[in-house]
Design an enzyme around this catalytic site. Structure first.
Site, PDB file in Angstrom:
ATOM      1  N   MET A 110      27.379  43.171  94.586  1.00 41.40           N
ATOM      2  CA  MET A 110      28.376  43.897  95.382  1.00 41.40           C
ATOM      3  C   MET A 110      28.718  45.205  94.673  1.00 41.40           C
ATOM      4  O   MET A 110      29.773  45.786  94.892  1.00 41.40           O
ATOM      5  CB  MET A 110      29.612  43.032  95.595  1.00 41.40           C
ATOM      6  N   GLY A 111      27.810  45.652  93.797  1.00 44.03           N
ATOM      7  CA  GLY A 111      28.023  46.927  93.120  1.00 44.03           C
ATOM      8  C   GLY A 111      29.028  46.829  91.992  1.00 44.03           C
ATOM      9  O   GLY A 111      29.287  45.730  91.492  1.00 44.03           O
ATOM     10  N   ALA A 112      29.577  47.991  91.589  1.00 43.18           N
ATOM     11  CA  ALA A 112      30.427  48.091  90.394  1.00 43.18           C
ATOM     12  C   ALA A 112      29.699  47.404  89.238  1.00 43.18           C
ATOM     13  O   ALA A 112      30.234  46.503  88.580  1.00 43.18           O
ATOM     14  CB  ALA A 112      31.813  47.497  90.641  1.00 43.18           C
ATOM     15  N   HIS A 118      27.733  46.249  85.905  1.00 39.65           N
ATOM     16  CA  HIS A 118      28.027  46.243  84.469  1.00 39.65           C
ATOM     17  C   HIS A 118      26.832  45.612  83.759  1.00 39.65           C
ATOM     18  O   HIS A 118      25.833  45.237  84.419  1.00 39.65           O
ATOM     19  CB  HIS A 118      29.326  45.479  84.195  1.00 39.65           C
ATOM     20  N   ALA A 119      26.960  45.473  82.438  1.00 42.14           N
ATOM     21  CA  ALA A 119      25.822  44.976  81.653  1.00 42.14           C
ATOM     22  C   ALA A 119      25.348  43.596  82.127  1.00 42.14           C
ATOM     23  O   ALA A 119      24.163  43.267  81.994  1.00 42.14           O
ATOM     24  CB  ALA A 119      26.210  44.931  80.182  1.00 42.14           C
ATOM     25  N   HIS A 157      25.079  42.533  85.258  1.00 45.73           N
ATOM     26  CA  HIS A 157      24.111  42.749  86.349  1.00 45.73           C
ATOM     27  C   HIS A 157      22.781  43.256  85.782  1.00 45.73           C
ATOM     28  O   HIS A 157      21.712  42.849  86.235  1.00 45.73           O
ATOM     29  CB  HIS A 157      24.628  43.803  87.333  1.00 45.73           C
ATOM     30  N   SER A 187      32.784  41.200  84.518  1.00 47.54           N
ATOM     31  CA  SER A 187      33.005  41.109  85.956  1.00 47.54           C
ATOM     32  C   SER A 187      33.354  42.494  86.473  1.00 47.54           C
ATOM     33  O   SER A 187      34.006  43.277  85.772  1.00 47.54           O
ATOM     34  CB  SER A 187      34.180  40.152  86.220  1.00 47.54           C
ATOM     35  N   SER A 188      32.946  42.762  87.717  1.00 49.93           N
ATOM     36  CA  SER A 188      33.295  44.044  88.326  1.00 49.93           C
ATOM     37  C   SER A 188      34.810  44.180  88.429  1.00 49.93           C
ATOM     38  O   SER A 188      35.353  45.276  88.373  1.00 49.93           O
ATOM     39  CB  SER A 188      32.686  44.137  89.726  1.00 49.93           C
ATOM     40  N   ARG A 189      35.485  43.044  88.579  1.00 48.89           N
ATOM     41  CA  ARG A 189      36.941  43.076  88.737  1.00 48.89           C
ATOM     42  C   ARG A 189      37.659  43.494  87.452  1.00 48.89           C
ATOM     43  O   ARG A 189      38.817  43.902  87.508  1.00 48.89           O
ATOM     44  CB  ARG A 189      37.458  41.711  89.180  1.00 48.89           C
TER      45      ARG A 189
HETATM   46  O1  PAF Z   1      27.989  37.381  93.446  1.00 48.98           O
HETATM   47  C1  PAF Z   1      28.120  38.359  94.199  1.00 48.98           C
HETATM   48  O2  PAF Z   1      28.233  39.516  93.764  1.00 48.98           O
HETATM   49  C2  PAF Z   1      28.156  38.136  95.706  1.00 48.98           C
HETATM   50  O3  PAF Z   1      28.815  36.972  96.037  1.00 48.98           O
HETATM   51  C3  PAF Z   1      26.750  38.182  96.356  1.00 48.98           C
HETATM   52  C4  PAF Z   1      25.882  37.040  95.860  1.00 48.98           C
HETATM   53  C5  PAF Z   1      26.093  39.507  96.061  1.00 48.98           C
HETATM   54  C6  PAF Z   1      26.881  38.024  97.880  1.00 48.98           C
HETATM   55  O4  PAF Z   1      27.662  39.047  98.428  1.00 48.98           O
END
Ligand code: PAF
Length: 295
Positions: free
Chosen positions: A30-32, A34-35, A37, A200-202
């Site tokens: 879902m973007g944002a 970080h390391a 991802h 986490s992106s959050r």
């Molecule tokens: O984990 C996430 O970032 C989301 O739940 C996903 C798997 C991309 C689905 O929107």
């Protein structure tokens, strides 16, 4: 790296990749970024010919509209990070590219839209009744809806999911098994900040002070791991909850010690080796989850 916004254009590009019998590794996000991802991208890179990443803040998995509004969106920077990580294809669709008006209307009316199963019998059973499923009504249906759509578009051989969303991983594995999709789901270890906070992106929404405070979350989970074999579950849970409650700026949503396969809460009479401690808290407006496997 090629960036697509349209499903049509993406699909015709993927046809030539499939014709060349290349293995596609898919990293849905879902973007944002970080390391954490990027570690998924690296893992895909090592095992696949083509690494495909999607960036889409999926509205149907948010049960709280203000959470959806406030979800960080940093697409330009995300694409720079993916390019640097040597990702091959990025898909950044608009909401109306992924959903019909009807699907969005059903979500607004809080009607669980099961059309993504395409008439097949899919039931997550007790897996979705606990923890995130219990606290975020409709969340996993939205996740399954978007992931199944993306799987149908991309048709990857492998797909990479972070273990921070432990329950999501179980739901996706179950969905793939029930829909009989020929996709290998690859779990990826949680990456942590130096103070132990799960990436986490959050986290971007936390102040420096809140990030410091948030280190108590993983410390508490690792304490459970340390004592899992020597202490009763009731005692582990009580001590952990007391530890979190001592911090006034953290609101505990749940803390569970569950069977890692079924995700059902364990108790002193039912203690298995394959267990995981899971937590959800709120610090101010920001909701954070984390988990530590206990085996
Ligand atoms: O984990 C996430 O970032 C989301 O739940 C996903 C798997 C991309 C689905 O929107």
């Amino acid at each position: 790296m090629i960036i697509f916004n349209s499903i049509e254009q993406l699909k015709s590009h993927l046809i030539s990749i499939r014709d060349q019998k290349k293995i596609i590794g898919f990293v849905p996000t879902m973007g944002a970024l970080h390391a954490g991802h990027i570690s998924l991208v690296n893992k895909a890179k090592a095992a696949c010919d083509v690494v495909f990443c999607s960036i889409f803040v999926n509205p149907t998995q948010f049960n709280d509209l203000s959470d959806l509004d406030k979800y960080p969106r940093t697409v330009e920077n995300d694409c720079l990070m993916l390019e640097k990580a040597d990702c091959d294809i990025v898909f950044v669709p608009e909401v109306m590219e992924m959903y019909t008006e009807r699907e969005l209307a059903l979500k607004r009316q809080k009607v669980e839209d099961k059309s993504w199963t395409e008439g097949k019998e899919v039931d997550f059973g007790l897996l979705e009744k606990v923890m995130e499923g219990a606290h975020r009504p409709g969340h996993f249906n939205g996740v399954a809806q978007v992931v199944s759509k993306l799987f149908r578009i991309v048709q990857p051989q492998k797909a990479y999911f972070g273990q921070k969303d432990f329950q999501q991983l179980a739901i996706i594995k179950s969905m793939v098994a029930q829909l009989k999709l020929p996709i290998e789901i690859v779990p990826c270890a949680i990456l942590r900040e130096p103070n132990g906070l799960a990436m986490s992106s959050r986290n971007e929404r936390l102040t420096t002070n809140e990030r410091d405070i948030a280190s108590i979350i993983s410390k508490t989970l690792f304490k459970i791991k340390e004592q899992y074999n020597s202490s009763p579950i009731s005692e582990l849970k009580a001590n952990a909850e007391a530890r979190i409650l001592k911090e006034p700026s953290i609101m505990l949503e749940y803390l569970e010690i569950v069977d890692a396969e079924t995700l059902q809460p364990l108790n002193d009479l039912k203690k298995v080796k394959n267990a995981v401690a899971c937590i959800a808290v709120k610090i101010g407006e920001v909701r954070l989850i984390d988990n530590v496997v206990l085996y």
